[in-house]
Write a protein that holds these residues in place. Structure first.
Motif, PDB file in Angstrom:
ATOM      1  N   UNK A 154     -11.882  -1.007  10.931  1.00 23.60           N
ATOM      2  CA  UNK A 154     -11.435   0.315  11.385  1.00 23.60           C
ATOM      3  C   UNK A 154     -10.657   1.079  10.317  1.00 23.60           C
ATOM      4  N   UNK A 155      -9.930   0.372   9.444  1.00 20.83           N
ATOM      5  CA  UNK A 155      -9.038   1.084   8.518  1.00 20.83           C
ATOM      6  C   UNK A 155      -9.326   0.822   7.039  1.00 20.83           C
ATOM      7  N   UNK A 156     -10.111  -0.200   6.723  1.00 25.17           N
ATOM      8  CA  UNK A 156     -10.408  -0.488   5.321  1.00 25.17           C
ATOM      9  C   UNK A 156     -11.313   0.571   4.713  1.00 25.17           C
ATOM     10  N   UNK A 157     -11.074   0.876   3.454  1.00 25.59           N
ATOM     11  CA  UNK A 157     -11.902   1.862   2.756  1.00 25.59           C
ATOM     12  C   UNK A 157     -12.560   1.171   1.562  1.00 25.59           C
ATOM     13  N   UNK A 158     -13.888   1.201   1.531  1.00 24.70           N
ATOM     14  CA  UNK A 158     -14.614   0.587   0.419  1.00 24.70           C
ATOM     15  C   UNK A 158     -14.585   1.556  -0.754  1.00 24.70           C
ATOM     16  N   UNK A 159     -13.828   1.187  -1.797  1.00 26.32           N
ATOM     17  CA  UNK A 159     -13.679   2.080  -2.949  1.00 26.32           C
ATOM     18  C   UNK A 159     -14.830   1.921  -3.929  1.00 26.32           C
ATOM     19  N   UNK A 160     -15.371   0.713  -4.003  1.00 31.27           N
ATOM     20  CA  UNK A 160     -16.490   0.424  -4.910  1.00 31.27           C
ATOM     21  C   UNK A 160     -17.114  -0.878  -4.440  1.00 31.27           C
ATOM     22  N   UNK A 161     -18.105  -1.344  -5.152  1.00 32.43           N
ATOM     23  CA  UNK A 161     -18.716  -2.638  -4.805  1.00 32.43           C
ATOM     24  C   UNK A 161     -17.740  -3.791  -4.922  1.00 32.43           C
ATOM     25  N   UNK A 186     -11.750  -3.148  -2.078  1.00 33.38           N
ATOM     26  CA  UNK A 186     -11.494  -2.705  -0.714  1.00 33.38           C
ATOM     27  C   UNK A 186     -10.053  -2.213  -0.619  1.00 33.38           C
ATOM     28  N   UNK A 187      -9.891  -0.990  -0.153  1.00 33.61           N
ATOM     29  CA  UNK A 187      -8.536  -0.446  -0.011  1.00 33.61           C
ATOM     30  C   UNK A 187      -8.034  -0.708   1.408  1.00 33.61           C
ATOM     31  N   UNK A 188      -6.889  -1.335   1.512  1.00 33.44           N
ATOM     32  CA  UNK A 188      -6.311  -1.633   2.832  1.00 33.44           C
ATOM     33  C   UNK A 188      -4.835  -1.250   2.840  1.00 33.44           C
ATOM     34  N   UNK A 244      -1.304  -3.237   1.900  1.00 28.33           N
ATOM     35  CA  UNK A 244      -0.885  -3.016   0.507  1.00 28.33           C
ATOM     36  C   UNK A 244       0.091  -1.871   0.277  1.00 28.33           C
ATOM     37  N   UNK A 245       0.425  -1.139   1.341  1.00 25.48           N
ATOM     38  CA  UNK A 245       1.404  -0.063   1.141  1.00 25.48           C
ATOM     39  C   UNK A 245       2.192   0.073   2.441  1.00 25.48           C
ATOM     40  N   UNK A 246       1.598   0.674   3.465  1.00 24.80           N
ATOM     41  CA  UNK A 246       2.151   0.522   4.809  1.00 24.80           C
ATOM     42  C   UNK A 246       1.773  -0.891   5.279  1.00 24.80           C
ATOM     43  N   UNK A 247       2.684  -1.548   5.993  1.00 24.13           N
ATOM     44  CA  UNK A 247       2.352  -2.866   6.552  1.00 24.13           C
ATOM     45  C   UNK A 247       2.461  -2.831   8.063  1.00 24.13           C
ATOM     46  N   UNK A 248       1.562  -3.545   8.712  1.00 25.79           N
ATOM     47  CA  UNK A 248       1.552  -3.636  10.172  1.00 25.79           C
ATOM     48  C   UNK A 248       2.277  -4.931  10.570  1.00 25.79           C
ATOM     49  N   UNK A 249       3.503  -4.820  11.085  1.00 23.25           N
ATOM     50  CA  UNK A 249       4.278  -6.035  11.360  1.00 23.25           C
ATOM     51  C   UNK A 249       3.673  -6.911  12.448  1.00 23.25           C
ATOM     52  N   UNK A 250       3.026  -6.305  13.431  1.00 19.71           N
ATOM     53  CA  UNK A 250       2.425  -7.103  14.504  1.00 19.71           C
ATOM     54  C   UNK A 250       1.275  -7.944  13.937  1.00 19.71           C
ATOM     55  N   UNK A 261       4.137 -10.652  -0.164  1.00 18.26           N
ATOM     56  CA  UNK A 261       5.417 -10.994   0.467  1.00 18.26           C
ATOM     57  C   UNK A 261       5.356 -10.877   1.990  1.00 18.26           C
ATOM     58  N   UNK A 262       4.705  -9.833   2.499  1.00 21.12           N
ATOM     59  CA  UNK A 262       4.652  -9.648   3.955  1.00 21.12           C
ATOM     60  C   UNK A 262       4.040 -10.845   4.665  1.00 21.12           C
ATOM     61  N   UNK A 263       2.770 -11.167   4.382  1.00 28.54           N
ATOM     62  CA  UNK A 263       2.161 -12.316   5.053  1.00 28.54           C
ATOM     63  C   UNK A 263       2.858 -13.642   4.731  1.00 28.54           C
ATOM     64  N   UNK A 264       3.356 -13.785   3.495  1.00 29.65           N
ATOM     65  CA  UNK A 264       4.015 -15.050   3.120  1.00 29.65           C
ATOM     66  C   UNK A 264       5.324 -15.231   3.886  1.00 29.65           C
TER      67      UNK A 264
END
Ligand code: G4P
Ligand code: NA
Ligand code: NA
Length: 194
Positions: free
Chosen positions: A10-17, A20-22, A27-33, A62-65
């Motif tokens: 739903x939110x990932x953007x394919x920048x090239x082959x 993947x931008x997430x 990688x910038x905003x983080x979803x705590x849930x 750092x977030x997931x870790x």
């Protein structure tokens, strides 16, 4: 992990082959849930391993870790990246070459925070060519500590990192494995095999 794959779709953007931008949830905003669920998923996969420390690299690991370390009830250490080379005997130092960014950087961990009694779980946001993970493994080995496994949020299975690490006999668990980003579309590994 179903919630993660749905978020990527739903939110990932394919920048090239290759990329993947997430940045809306990782990688910038983080979803705590989502991060909390990711921590629970990694803890579940590695709970039998008597882990004493979780290690990642700043910044997006750092977030997931942290959520994983919280679930396992152990400290998180994030390796720091630095540009300049000043000798410092208080640090474990390793060089990491990024094919994505085409630059070499040094990563460091203070000797205070790992030693030979540690069993370490490595967590990172992306696995591409595996160079970051190999740098972390190098420092953990300098400390004579054990690497008990690697948990990856998004593995790009079309790049070499996963194979290189698994060939070393390391348990690598990825919550989403991307088979391809071609034609502007994310294909997960399961779909590719189906
Ligand atoms: P490697 O460690 O597996 O060899 O990966 P590589 O050097 O190619 O990755 C360099 C940086 O790019 C890392 O972030 C990594 O997480 C990120 N990266 C690699 N592939 C992708 C991708 O497809 N999408 C996104 N969003 N990131 C990717 P970093 O420089 O350490 O930055 P930070 O975000 O952790 O601060
Ligand atoms: Na990153
Ligand atoms: Na990272």
């Amino acid at each position: 992990m179903r919630e993660l794959k749905e978020k990527i779709m739903s939110e990932g953007i394919v920048l090239s082959e290759h990329v993947l931008k997430v940045d809306s949830f990782l990688n910038h905003q983080m979803d705590p849930v989502l991060m909390k669920k990711i921590g629970e998923a990694f803890a579940e996969k590695f709970r039998d391993k008597k882990i004493t420390k979780v290690i990642t690299i700043e910044s997006s690991g750092i977030g997931p870790a942290l959520m994983t370390a919280y679930e396992l009830g152990v400290p998180l250490i994030f390796a720091r990246k630095r540009k300049s080379l000043t000798l410092n005997s208080d640090l474990y130092i390793s060089k990491v070459y990024s094919f994505t960014k085409q630059e070499e950087s040094e990563i460091t961990i203070s000797r205070k925070f790992i030693d030979c009694s540690d069993s370490v779980l490595i967590i990172d946001d992306f696995l591409a060519n595996g160079q970051a993970a190999l740098g972390l493994i190098d420092m953990i080995q300098q400390a004579k500590a054990q690497v008990v496994g690697i948990g990856i949020v998004i593995e790009k299975a079309f790049q070499d990192g996963g194979r290189i690490l698994r060939e070393r006999g390391i348990k690598v668990e990825s919550l989403a494995q991307i088979a391809s980003l071609s034609d502007g579309k994310v294909r997960f590994v399961e779909e590719a095999l189906a």
